[in-house]
Scaffold this active site. Sequence first.
Site, PDB file in Angstrom:
ATOM      1  N   GLU A  23      45.004  38.930  37.290  1.00  0.00           N
ATOM      2  CA  GLU A  23      44.503  39.263  38.623  1.00  0.00           C
ATOM      3  C   GLU A  23      42.979  39.385  38.580  1.00  0.00           C
ATOM      4  OE1 GLU A  23      45.759  42.490  42.095  1.00  0.00           O
ATOM      5  OE2 GLU A  23      45.893  43.087  39.996  1.00  0.00           O
TER       6      GLU A  23
ATOM      7  N   LYS B 270      49.643  38.646  47.768  1.00  0.00           N
ATOM      8  CA  LYS B 270      50.154  39.917  47.258  1.00  0.00           C
ATOM      9  C   LYS B 270      50.835  40.726  48.364  1.00  0.00           C
ATOM     10  CE  LYS B 270      48.648  43.732  44.259  1.00  0.00           C
ATOM     11  NZ  LYS B 270      47.455  44.307  43.568  1.00  0.00           N
TER      12      LYS B 270
ATOM     13  N   CYS C  11      50.739  42.147  39.972  1.00  0.00           N
ATOM     14  CA  CYS C  11      50.410  43.509  39.550  1.00  0.00           C
ATOM     15  C   CYS C  11      51.332  44.577  40.138  1.00  0.00           C
ATOM     16  CB  CYS C  11      48.944  43.793  39.876  1.00  0.00           C
ATOM     17  SG  CYS C  11      48.227  45.153  38.908  1.00  0.00           S
TER      18      CYS C  11
END
Length: 278
Positions: A42, A114, A156
């Site tokens: 990321e 995301k 993440c």
Amino acid sequence: MQISLLQCQSSRDVQANLAFIDSQLKLLPRELGEPQLVVLPECCLLFGGHESQQLQYAGSEHQSELKTALANMAKQYQVYLIAGTIPMRADDGRVFSRCYFFDDHGVTLGHYDKLHLFDVDVADGTKTYRESDTFHPGDHLCVVDTPFGKVGLAICYDIRFGDLFRALRLAGADYIALPSAFTKVTGEAHWQVLLQARAIETQCYLLGAGQWGQHNQGSRETWGHSMIVDPWGRVIAERATECGWAQAKVELSELQRIRQQMPVIGHNRFVAPQLTPV
């Protein structure tokens, strides 16, 4: 197929970050003719002290210097590239933290925005993280069909939400890539156990490529420990600290054997969340 995760210590200097990735791809250990999947972490090209510092680099789908640079590297080094995350602006002005997947010709195979934004208080030097101040959450799944299997994308903080990973498995994923920048505090506590749990639950290979160390004169600190976890929950490759590669060769026959012997998806009696794959 060989899977290679690149652990980085990215900064605010985009050109320096590009140069580091380029230097590592030049040295990438590989066998001639063998498919190569590379996963970047990321914020691989821009890791600011605060997420809002990424806004000046937010491009559009048709005009983004960061996207073009990453696509060119995939083409130059002939790798399938899951290109970490970069800020991307939609037509309506919203900004997403986006992961692109390029083939070995630099062609975009898919992208993922995301879904779960890191709005969390952490007992570290930064203390308060509010990604939603900068980014808008995504609204779709992404599972990409490739010559070596189907690859799902997550980013993440997503790893804490098991329903997303089950939905990726139901959409056909064999591998799930997770570009990450886990904080040192949360990473030390939960990173490995979450990767192993998601791998065991989905019976997929989990590919967790992370940021490591102190960034921007110590304003941020990340955990590292990039690792590949197999569908049985075994860590088959890891780079705990420092920058560089974590690599493993994988065979889908192992995944198929585990799924056949323990068909958990067929046994599950709960309904998966309704998100549309693209």
